[in-house]
Design a protein around this motif. Structure first.
Motif, short mmCIF file in Angstrom:
data_model
loop_
_atom_site.label_atom_id
_atom_site.label_comp_id
_atom_site.label_asym_id
_atom_site.label_seq_id
_atom_site.Cartn_x
_atom_site.Cartn_y
_atom_site.Cartn_z
N ASN A 1 15.60 42.56 -21.67
CA ASN A 1 16.04 43.47 -22.73
C ASN A 1 17.32 42.96 -23.38
O ASN A 1 18.15 42.33 -22.73
N MET A 2 17.47 43.27 -24.68
CA MET A 2 18.68 42.95 -25.43
C MET A 2 19.33 44.26 -25.84
O MET A 2 18.68 45.10 -26.47
N ALA A 3 20.62 44.43 -25.52
CA ALA A 3 21.37 45.62 -25.93
C ALA A 3 22.70 45.14 -26.50
O ALA A 3 23.58 44.72 -25.75
N PHE A 4 22.82 45.18 -27.83
CA PHE A 4 24.01 44.69 -28.51
C PHE A 4 24.62 45.80 -29.34
O PHE A 4 23.91 46.64 -29.88
N GLY B 1 10.48 42.17 -24.19
CA GLY B 1 11.44 43.17 -23.75
C GLY B 1 11.87 44.00 -24.94
O GLY B 1 11.45 43.77 -26.07
N ASN B 2 12.74 44.96 -24.70
CA ASN B 2 13.22 45.86 -25.73
C ASN B 2 14.47 45.30 -26.39
O ASN B 2 15.28 44.64 -25.74
N VAL B 3 14.64 45.59 -27.68
CA VAL B 3 15.81 45.17 -28.45
C VAL B 3 16.48 46.43 -28.99
O VAL B 3 15.84 47.25 -29.64
N SER B 4 17.78 46.57 -28.71
CA SER B 4 18.53 47.72 -29.17
C SER B 4 19.86 47.27 -29.76
O SER B 4 20.58 46.48 -29.14
#
Length: 130
Positions: free
Chosen positions: A78-81, A95-98
């Motif tokens: 997952n990417m959480a930026f 994965g999820n991108v946020s």
């Protein structure tokens, strides 16, 4: 406390208060101010206090976080930026991108969800004007 340029193979965490530039393989978590992978491989989480830059030959198996990312590699995680995610044409994310804002070039692939957290206000009545 200083920046790290790593070209080799390490099993264990790689952490710095400064920038981290990886052209080798890390089996473990990576943390630093700004993190760059140039044909690097990481099996672990990447956590930047600043920005992350990943090129097309790089592979990550793990989650990533930071302020902004310019991504053109392969990621299973997952990417959480906080601010901006830019997915270049060779990007593959399983994965999820946020992020506040997400931009994708033609050819980029995301296999799960993209979530934009933008708090830009708009009048939802515009959808009722039919």
């Amino acid at each position: 406390d200083c920046s790290i340029v790593f070209d080799g193979r390490i099993e264990g965490a790689l952490a710095s208060e400064g920038d981290v530039h990886i052209t080798g393989t890390v089996i473990g978590d990576v943390s630093g101010q700004d993190i760059t992978l140039s044909e690097g491989r990481v099996k672990g989480n990447i956590s930047a206090r600043g920005d992350v830059r990943i090129n097309g030959e790089s592979v990550i198996v793990g989650d990533m976080s930071g302020q902004n990312i310019d991504f053109n590699g392969k990621c299973k995680g997952n990417m959480a930026f906080e601010n901006i995610v830019t997915l270049r044409s060779e990007s593959l994310i399983v994965g999820n991108v946020s992020s506040l804002t997400v931009g994708m070039e033609t050819g980029a692939i995301v296999r799960d969800e993209i979530h934009s957290t933008s708090e830009t206000r708009f009048d939802e009545d515009i959808f009722d004007e039919f």
